[in-house]
Design a protein around this motif. Structure first.
Motif, PDB file in Angstrom:
ATOM      1  N   VAL A 211      14.493  51.934  63.533  1.00 10.32           N
ATOM      2  CA  VAL A 211      13.844  50.588  63.177  1.00 10.32           C
ATOM      3  C   VAL A 211      14.740  49.345  63.249  1.00 10.32           C
ATOM      4  CG1 VAL A 211      11.760  49.217  62.015  1.00 10.32           C
ATOM      5  CG2 VAL A 211      11.385  51.735  62.584  1.00 10.32           C
ATOM      6  N   ILE A 212      15.536  49.487  62.205  1.00  9.73           N
ATOM      7  CA  ILE A 212      16.294  48.313  61.880  1.00  9.73           C
ATOM      8  C   ILE A 212      17.364  47.877  63.007  1.00  9.73           C
ATOM      9  CG2 ILE A 212      18.612  47.721  60.674  1.00  9.73           C
ATOM     10  CD1 ILE A 212      15.928  47.603  59.182  1.00  9.73           C
ATOM     11  N   ILE A 213      17.881  49.039  63.835  1.00  9.36           N
ATOM     12  CA  ILE A 213      18.652  48.954  64.921  1.00  9.36           C
ATOM     13  C   ILE A 213      17.775  48.371  66.313  1.00  9.36           C
ATOM     14  CG2 ILE A 213      19.812  50.208  66.982  1.00  9.36           C
ATOM     15  CD1 ILE A 213      20.758  52.065  64.957  1.00  9.36           C
ATOM     16  N   SER A 214      16.601  48.678  66.426  1.00  5.94           N
ATOM     17  CA  SER A 214      15.645  48.016  67.462  1.00  5.94           C
ATOM     18  C   SER A 214      15.537  46.635  67.129  1.00  5.94           C
ATOM     19  CB  SER A 214      14.417  48.874  67.563  1.00  5.94           C
ATOM     20  OG  SER A 214      14.461  50.321  67.800  1.00  5.94           O
ATOM     21  N   TYR A 215      15.290  46.373  66.001  1.00  5.06           N
ATOM     22  CA  TYR A 215      14.792  45.009  65.607  1.00  5.06           C
ATOM     23  C   TYR A 215      16.108  44.081  65.518  1.00  5.06           C
ATOM     24  CZ  TYR A 215       9.941  45.424  65.193  1.00  5.06           C
ATOM     25  OH  TYR A 215       8.840  45.538  65.548  1.00  5.06           O
ATOM     26  N   LEU A 216      17.147  44.745  65.476  1.00  7.88           N
ATOM     27  CA  LEU A 216      18.472  43.879  65.551  1.00  7.88           C
ATOM     28  C   LEU A 216      18.816  43.173  66.723  1.00  7.88           C
ATOM     29  CD1 LEU A 216      21.107  45.596  62.743  1.00  7.88           C
ATOM     30  CD2 LEU A 216      19.931  42.928  62.473  1.00  7.88           C
ATOM     31  N   ARG A 217      18.673  44.259  67.750  1.00  4.18           N
ATOM     32  CA  ARG A 217      18.737  44.109  69.005  1.00  4.18           C
ATOM     33  C   ARG A 217      17.413  43.050  69.667  1.00  4.18           C
ATOM     34  NH1 ARG A 217      20.987  49.103  72.314  1.00  4.18           N
ATOM     35  NH2 ARG A 217      21.363  47.325  73.671  1.00  4.18           N
ATOM     36  N   ILE A 218      16.248  43.098  69.105  1.00  3.41           N
ATOM     37  CA  ILE A 218      15.321  42.347  69.561  1.00  3.41           C
ATOM     38  C   ILE A 218      15.607  41.139  68.895  1.00  3.41           C
ATOM     39  CG2 ILE A 218      12.906  41.859  68.915  1.00  3.41           C
ATOM     40  CD1 ILE A 218      12.309  44.850  69.077  1.00  3.41           C
ATOM     41  N   LEU A 219      16.141  40.752  67.958  1.00  6.71           N
ATOM     42  CA  LEU A 219      16.736  39.417  67.140  1.00  6.71           C
ATOM     43  C   LEU A 219      17.616  38.869  67.979  1.00  6.71           C
ATOM     44  CD1 LEU A 219      16.409  37.490  65.022  1.00  6.71           C
ATOM     45  CD2 LEU A 219      17.844  38.683  63.642  1.00  6.71           C
ATOM     46  N   ALA A 220      18.580  39.521  68.524  1.00  5.92           N
ATOM     47  CA  ALA A 220      19.607  39.063  69.179  1.00  5.92           C
ATOM     48  C   ALA A 220      19.111  38.603  70.594  1.00  5.92           C
ATOM     49  CB  ALA A 220      20.761  40.266  69.540  1.00  5.92           C
ATOM     50  N   THR A 221      18.256  39.287  71.199  1.00  4.31           N
ATOM     51  CA  THR A 221      17.586  39.193  72.258  1.00  4.31           C
ATOM     52  C   THR A 221      16.764  37.910  72.541  1.00  4.31           C
ATOM     53  OG1 THR A 221      17.590  41.123  73.290  1.00  4.31           O
ATOM     54  CG2 THR A 221      16.166  39.767  74.402  1.00  4.31           C
ATOM     55  N   ILE A 222      15.809  37.548  71.265  1.00  3.97           N
ATOM     56  CA  ILE A 222      15.304  36.524  71.022  1.00  3.97           C
ATOM     57  C   ILE A 222      15.800  35.234  70.887  1.00  3.97           C
ATOM     58  CG2 ILE A 222      13.461  35.425  69.464  1.00  3.97           C
ATOM     59  CD1 ILE A 222      12.263  38.251  68.898  1.00  3.97           C
TER      60      ILE A 222
END
Length: 315
Positions: A211-222
């Motif tokens: 979950v943490i890895i997914s949301y770190l990548r999501i944050l970078a994309t956003i």
């Protein structure tokens, strides 16, 4: 060999609540009814509104099923016990309750990780999203989450069934779970402790890291999105899930990864109440307040009922 005072246990005494608590009965009944109503509403909206026929809401419906199961495994027995002079649960009933409780816990950890990956695929890889999260993939992933939880639970329940208890079996808890059973046992608990620590890593920590890895990548994309409106829309689809993940994993960690000295009985009761009773009630509320699509589906359903009633009222 076990001590001479070992007896065949037929029931456990639960020490989490004082005798006869009408206020707690009303409180937990209200929470249970709110949990059933809120999660059933999510299930109905996802089923009836075609705009919610997407992988994100498919997994949300499974989360609602898990929350209903969570509460139904524990709360009805708690409602019975809070009004009794002595809170008890049979030995077989304890193992059954523990099996379904641990099964739901393992399934929910895996499901929250799958939901995080779904948001990652939708935001970070939109061109591949339809293929990556096809109907077949979603059904397989959801079934895998349920199976993963039940297999993990079967291991814990099998090991717990081999434990021996001496004298009066008392659990410092409000329902049956692995940690209080291990503290009450008078036989070797090492295999169960190893299994619990392994589950903390593979069933609890690993999904949380995903979950943490997914949301770190999501944050970078956003943050790389050029328009503020696009960033707000992308983050709004994730915020509800992120709140649910935080709430669930924090309370689960407090429940299963407690200090070696343990909590006091009052603190133990509070943590367990938050983890298994309050959190399932809050999840549909969080999704309703933080998700515009769910709000829109709810408004549409309310307007639809109003429109159906209006002809008869004007007759």
């Amino acid at each position: 060999m076990a001590g001479e005072n070992q007896t065949q246990v037929t029931e456990f005494t639960l020490l989490g609540f004082s005798h006869g608590q009408p206020f707690l009965f009303v409180l937990f009944l209200a929470i249970y009814l709110a949990t059933l109503l809120g999660n059933s509403a999510i299930l109905a909206l996802v089923s009836l509104d075609r705009h919610l026929h997407s992988p994100m809401y498919f997994f949300l419906s499974h989360l609602s099923c898990l929350d209903i199961c969570y509460s139904s495994v524990t709360v009805p027995k708690i409602l019975t016990n809070v009004l009794r002079t002595q809170a008890t649960i049979s030995y077989c009933g304890c193992l059954v309750q523990m099996f379904f409780l641990m099964g739901c816990a393992g399934a929910e950890c895996a499901l929250l990780a799958v939901m995080a990956y779904d948001r990652y695929a939708a935001i970070c890889q939109p061109l591949r999203y339809t293929h990556a999260m096809s109907r077949g993939v979603c059904v397989t992933a959801a079934a895998g989450c349920w199976l993963w939880g039940m297999l993990d639970s079967a291991v814990h329940t099998l090991l717990a069934s081999r434990l021996s208890f001496c004298g009066t079996a008392q659990l410092q808890h409000i329902f049956c779970d692995v940690p209080p059973l291990l503290r009450a046992a008078c036989s070797n608990t090492h295999p169960s402790e190893v299994a619990l620590h392994a589950a903390s890593v593979f069933v609890g920590l690993s999904p949380f890291l995903l979950v943490i890895i997914s949301y770190l990548r999501i944050l970078a994309t956003i943050l790389r999105m050029p328009m503020a409106t696009s960033r707000r829309k992308a983050f709004s689809t994730c915020s509800a899930h992120l709140l649910v993940v935080t709430l669930y994993f924090v309370t689960a960690n407090l429940n299963y990864n407690r200090p070696s000295s343990g909590y006091s009985l009052a603190a133990n009761t509070l943590v367990s109440t938050l983890y298994c009773i309050v959190t399932p009630m809050l999840n549909p509320l969080i999704y309703s307040l933080r998700n515009q699509e769910v709000q829109g589906a709810l408004r549409k359903a309310v307007r639809g009922k109003g429109a159906q009633r209006s002809p008869s009222s004007n007759a």
